[in-house]
Design an enzyme around this catalytic site. Structure first.
Site, PDB file in Angstrom:
ATOM      1  N   ALA A 243       0.837  -1.207   0.000  1.00 34.46           N
ATOM      2  CA  ALA A 243       0.000   0.000   0.000  1.00 34.46           C
ATOM      3  C   ALA A 243       0.871   1.255   0.000  1.00 34.46           C
ATOM      4  O   ALA A 243       0.642   2.201  -0.770  1.00 34.46           O
ATOM      5  CB  ALA A 243      -0.909  -0.022   1.229  1.00 34.46           C
TER       6      ALA A 243
ATOM      7  N   CYS B 179      -3.999  -3.263  11.692  1.00 35.08           N
ATOM      8  CA  CYS B 179      -5.444  -3.092  11.872  1.00 35.08           C
ATOM      9  C   CYS B 179      -5.894  -3.414  13.292  1.00 35.08           C
ATOM     10  O   CYS B 179      -6.123  -4.576  13.627  1.00 35.08           O
ATOM     11  CB  CYS B 179      -6.263  -3.903  10.883  1.00 35.08           C
ATOM     12  SG  CYS B 179      -7.981  -3.341  10.945  1.00 35.08           S
TER      13      CYS B 179
ATOM     14  N   ASP C 297       3.319   0.149   7.857  1.00 32.52           N
ATOM     15  CA  ASP C 297       3.364  -0.688   9.057  1.00 32.52           C
ATOM     16  C   ASP C 297       4.748  -0.801   9.682  1.00 32.52           C
ATOM     17  O   ASP C 297       4.867  -1.086  10.872  1.00 32.52           O
ATOM     18  CB  ASP C 297       2.858  -2.095   8.720  1.00 32.52           C
ATOM     19  CG  ASP C 297       1.386  -2.111   8.338  1.00 32.52           C
ATOM     20  OD1 ASP C 297       0.705  -1.079   8.533  1.00 32.52           O
ATOM     21  OD2 ASP C 297       0.916  -3.150   7.841  1.00 32.52           O
TER      22      ASP C 297
ATOM     23  N   LYS D 271      -1.554   0.847  12.785  1.00 29.14           N
ATOM     24  CA  LYS D 271      -1.010   0.407  11.498  1.00 29.14           C
ATOM     25  C   LYS D 271      -2.148   0.042  10.560  1.00 29.14           C
ATOM     26  O   LYS D 271      -2.734  -1.042  10.665  1.00 29.14           O
ATOM     27  CB  LYS D 271      -0.066  -0.778  11.717  1.00 29.14           C
ATOM     28  CG  LYS D 271       1.138  -0.416  12.582  1.00 29.14           C
ATOM     29  CD  LYS D 271       2.126  -1.541  12.668  1.00 29.14           C
ATOM     30  CE  LYS D 271       3.294  -1.208  13.580  1.00 29.14           C
ATOM     31  NZ  LYS D 271       4.070  -0.014  13.205  1.00 29.14           N
TER      32      LYS D 271
ATOM     33  N   CYS E 130     -10.359   2.842  11.285  1.00 28.80           N
ATOM     34  CA  CYS E 130     -10.624   1.413  11.426  1.00 28.80           C
ATOM     35  C   CYS E 130     -12.128   1.182  11.312  1.00 28.80           C
ATOM     36  O   CYS E 130     -12.862   1.502  12.246  1.00 28.80           O
ATOM     37  CB  CYS E 130     -10.094   0.950  12.790  1.00 28.80           C
ATOM     38  SG  CYS E 130     -10.182  -0.820  12.974  1.00 28.80           S
TER      39      CYS E 130
HETATM   40  C1  LIG Z   1      -6.965  -8.870   8.243  1.00 30.11           C
HETATM   41  C2  LIG Z   1      -6.545  -7.455   7.992  1.00 30.11           C
HETATM   42  C3  LIG Z   1      -7.490  -6.442   8.047  1.00 30.11           C
HETATM   43  C4  LIG Z   1      -7.123  -5.120   7.827  1.00 30.11           C
HETATM   44  N1  LIG Z   1      -8.103  -4.162   7.857  1.00 30.11           N
HETATM   45  C5  LIG Z   1      -7.785  -2.892   7.598  1.00 30.11           C
HETATM   46  C6  LIG Z   1      -8.803  -1.885   7.537  1.00 30.11           C
HETATM   47  O1  LIG Z   1      -9.995  -2.169   7.724  1.00 30.11           O
HETATM   48  N2  LIG Z   1      -8.439  -0.612   7.264  1.00 30.11           N
HETATM   49  C7  LIG Z   1      -7.142  -0.267   7.031  1.00 30.11           C
HETATM   50  O2  LIG Z   1      -6.885   0.896   6.748  1.00 30.11           O
HETATM   51  N3  LIG Z   1      -6.138  -1.190   7.099  1.00 30.11           N
HETATM   52  C8  LIG Z   1      -6.427  -2.490   7.370  1.00 30.11           C
HETATM   53  N4  LIG Z   1      -5.437  -3.439   7.389  1.00 30.11           N
HETATM   54  C9  LIG Z   1      -4.016  -3.021   7.430  1.00 30.11           C
HETATM   55  C10 LIG Z   1      -3.427  -2.659   6.085  1.00 30.11           C
HETATM   56  O3  LIG Z   1      -3.595  -3.691   5.156  1.00 30.11           O
HETATM   57  C11 LIG Z   1      -1.949  -2.350   6.269  1.00 30.11           C
HETATM   58  O4  LIG Z   1      -1.810  -1.385   7.301  1.00 30.11           O
HETATM   59  C12 LIG Z   1      -1.316  -1.796   4.993  1.00 30.11           C
HETATM   60  O5  LIG Z   1      -1.347  -2.773   3.988  1.00 30.11           O
HETATM   61  C13 LIG Z   1       0.127  -1.344   5.283  1.00 30.11           C
HETATM   62  O6  LIG Z   1       0.787  -1.011   4.087  1.00 30.11           O
HETATM   63  P1  LIG Z   1       2.367  -1.257   3.954  1.00 30.11           P
HETATM   64  O7  LIG Z   1       2.713  -0.845   2.577  1.00 30.11           O
HETATM   65  O8  LIG Z   1       3.072  -0.681   5.106  1.00 30.11           O
HETATM   66  O9  LIG Z   1       2.534  -2.851   4.089  1.00 30.11           O
HETATM   67  P2  LIG Z   1       2.023  -3.945   3.053  1.00 30.11           P
HETATM   68  O10 LIG Z   1       0.825  -3.468   2.314  1.00 30.11           O
HETATM   69  O11 LIG Z   1       1.904  -5.206   3.856  1.00 30.11           O
HETATM   70  O12 LIG Z   1       3.218  -4.075   1.982  1.00 30.11           O
HETATM   71  C14 LIG Z   1       4.534  -4.392   2.361  1.00 30.11           C
HETATM   72  C15 LIG Z   1       5.253  -4.842   1.077  1.00 30.11           C
HETATM   73  O13 LIG Z   1       6.652  -4.950   1.331  1.00 30.11           O
HETATM   74  C16 LIG Z   1       7.153  -6.099   0.673  1.00 30.11           C
HETATM   75  N5  LIG Z   1       8.375  -6.516   1.351  1.00 30.11           N
HETATM   76  C17 LIG Z   1       8.513  -7.183   2.524  1.00 30.11           C
HETATM   77  N6  LIG Z   1       9.816  -7.378   2.798  1.00 30.11           N
HETATM   78  C18 LIG Z   1      10.523  -6.823   1.780  1.00 30.11           C
HETATM   79  C19 LIG Z   1      11.905  -6.693   1.497  1.00 30.11           C
HETATM   80  N7  LIG Z   1      12.846  -7.205   2.318  1.00 30.11           N
HETATM   81  N8  LIG Z   1      12.283  -6.067   0.373  1.00 30.11           N
HETATM   82  C20 LIG Z   1      11.352  -5.539  -0.479  1.00 30.11           C
HETATM   83  N9  LIG Z   1      10.008  -5.625  -0.259  1.00 30.11           N
HETATM   84  C21 LIG Z   1       9.613  -6.263   0.858  1.00 30.11           C
HETATM   85  C22 LIG Z   1       6.010  -7.112   0.814  1.00 30.11           C
HETATM   86  O14 LIG Z   1       6.108  -8.121  -0.183  1.00 30.11           O
HETATM   87  C23 LIG Z   1       4.780  -6.222   0.615  1.00 30.11           C
HETATM   88  O15 LIG Z   1       4.370  -6.160  -0.717  1.00 30.11           O
HETATM   89  C24 LIG Z   1      -5.777  -4.793   7.560  1.00 30.11           C
HETATM   90  C25 LIG Z   1      -4.815  -5.809   7.467  1.00 30.11           C
HETATM   91  C26 LIG Z   1      -5.190  -7.128   7.677  1.00 30.11           C
HETATM   92  C27 LIG Z   1      -4.157  -8.216   7.548  1.00 30.11           C
END
Ligand SMILES: Cc1cc2nc3c(=O)[nH]c(=O)nc-3n(C[C@H](O)[C@H](O)[C@H](O)COP(=O)(O)OP(=O)(O)OC[C@H]3O[C@@H](n4cnc5c(N)ncnc54)[C@H](O)[C@@H]3O)c2cc1C
Length: 414
Positions: free
Chosen positions: A15, A164, A301, A309, A344
């Site tokens: 995201a 979440c 996150d 998060k 949330c």
């Molecule tokens: C069951 C559930 C329900 C949720 N409900 C909600 C909700 O209702 N509302 C809301 O706003 N949020 C919700 N969330 C939370 C939301 O999905 C996350 O907060 C959001 O996706 C965070 O974005 P991010 O980019 O930090 O992490 P992510 O979207 O998890 O992306 C991280 C990326 O980094 C990549 N990565 C990992 N390690 C490495 C590495 N070493 N090198 C390169 N790339 C790497 C991974 O492959 C992944 O693609 C929910 C999550 C879950 C699991």
């Protein structure tokens, strides 16, 4: 092995990574950007709650990563292995080394399934399910469909921080509501075990959620954490974490166990010079700029910021990071300001949701001019239709205008 230099390197194309890249392309196409991301599929994780409850197909939660990489951005299909921020370098799993002018770290969290004894052996079988992975969320719905009179359903919430803040309890409400509509809620038992001392971290919403749980007769067990699962005997063991009974254990029977796993910073971050003592990327909570390496930013996150998060937080953080990089490239760093916003949508029944929106310090900050503690169908529509549409077609495309949340909101008396 080819090495390379990029003006901006984003680690993680979830995201946060895709949104920052898209904003940079839209607002400053002259800036050259690369994303390091190993996964071929990109998941809209907030919909997993709905998949587990049978109201959203898993197939609609993911898209090929390739289709989301903004045009003009280089996708490096690899993962970061180590960071050398003193020399502006990242080494990838393949051995390739990248150098950068600006680094944005957004790898998300690690799910620690193996911190719970017996869990990995039984997840996806014996009634043990989880909405936290695309591999196990389909089994949640299978379990819900198979529920019968007299069943005992146990839902767990791990220690903070985890992604979440509402997901562990949302599924408890959706299961209880389905039992109610089948006329077997009174003859079944739903229990929610949380490591926290309250049902939700923001007291205003905790008051409303205590009432929702009580309305279903859900047993809320605070300050207990899941430590072991025995799938064959369908038992779960909890440890008390509150002072009064600290360290004591209790084993309970379940027919269905929904596990929200403990979560931690990925190893590659935790062991890097970018990490704080707890292992998260150490950034300033308002500017999202690294406290020791000024050309490094983090959001989502994996950042050390004390917000909930959520993807909703990412939506507000991404323009701050992109804006800071654009101004720094122009030779005049203008730090943005992230106020800790998170949202949330708490799905309290099949058709109703409490939309919890808040900033740092647990201050309630609704976007809609409606009492935020109320369960509403409009919020259910926002959760099931509005937010996924906004995510795929607006946020991941780098659009940054959003209605403002009301930071002057006065909470009504309890
Ligand atoms: C069951 C559930 C329900 C949720 N409900 C909600 C909700 O209702 N509302 C809301 O706003 N949020 C919700 N969330 C939370 C939301 O999905 C996350 O907060 C959001 O996706 C965070 O974005 P991010 O980019 O930090 O992490 P992510 O979207 O998890 O992306 C991280 C990326 O980094 C990549 N990565 C990992 N390690 C490495 C590495 N070493 N090198 C390169 N790339 C790497 C991974 O492959 C992944 O693609 C929910 C999550 C879950 C699991």
């Amino acid at each position: 092995m080819a090495n390379g230099h990029h003006q901006v390197v984003l680690i993680g194309g979830g995201a946060a990574g895709i949104t920052v890249a898209a904003i940079l392309r839209r607002r400053a196409p002259q800036i050259e950007v690369a994303i390091v991301e190993p996964a071929e599929q990109h998941y809209y994780q907030p919909a997993f709650t709905l998949v587990g409850a049978g109201v959203y197909p898993l197939a609609k939660t993911h898209r090929p990563q390739q289709s989301l990489i903004p045009p003009g951005v280089t996708w490096i299909r690899d993962a970061a292995r180590s960071f050398e921020p003193e020399s502006n370098r990242v080494t990838l799993q393949s051995g390739q080394t990248l150098s950068y002018d600006y680094l944005v770290v957004c790898t998300g969290v690690k799910l620690d399934w193996d911190k719970i004894e017996g869990l990995t052996e039984t997840l996806g079988r014996n009634g043990v399910c989880s909405n936290y992975s695309p591999n196990s969320v389909g089994y949640t719905w299978e379990c819900v469909q198979g529920l019968k009179e007299g069943d005992k359903i146990v839902c767990t919430q791990p220690p903070m921080p985890f992604k979440c803040p509402g997901a562990p309890q949302k599924i408890a409400y959706l299961i209880a509501d389905q039992l109610r509509s089948r006329g077997i809620l009174d003859k079944s038992q739903v229990d929610f075990y949380t490591h926290a001392p309250a049902i939700f971290g923001v007291p205003y919403f905790a008051r409303a959620l205590d009432k929702v749980a009580a309305g279903y007769g859900i047993g809320v067990h605070k300050q207990q954490q899941l430590v072991a699962v025995d799938g064959a005997s369908r038992t779960a063991t909890f440890e008390f974490v509150g002072e009064a009974r600290k360290g004591e254990r209790e084993t309970v029977h379940f027919d269905v166990l929904h596990v929200s796993p403990p979560q931690s910073p990925p190893e590659v971050i935790r062991t890097s010079p970018l990490a704080n003592a707890a292992g998260w990327v150490e950034v300033h909570q308002n500017t999202l700029q690294h406290v020791r390496f000024p050309n490094v930013y983090s959001l989502g996150d994996v950042a050390s910021t004390p917000n909930s998060k959520t993807a909703a937080a990412v939506r507000k953080q991404a323009p701050v990071v992109a804006g800071a990089i654009i101004s720094a490239v122009a030779g005049q760093l203008v730090p943005g300001h992230y106020d800790g916003y998170a949202s949330c949508p708490l799905t309290t029944s099949m058709g109703k949701t409490i939309l919890a929106e808040f900033v740092y310090g647990g201050k309630v900050t609704p976007t809609l001019p409606l009492t935020p503690s109320k369960e509403r169908w409009i919020n259910w529509w926002i959760k099931c239709t509005g937010l996924p549409t906004m995510y795929w077609y607006y946020m991941l495309k780098g659009h940054v205008w959003f209605p403002r949340h009301n930071t002057e909101y006065q909470e009504e008396a309890a």
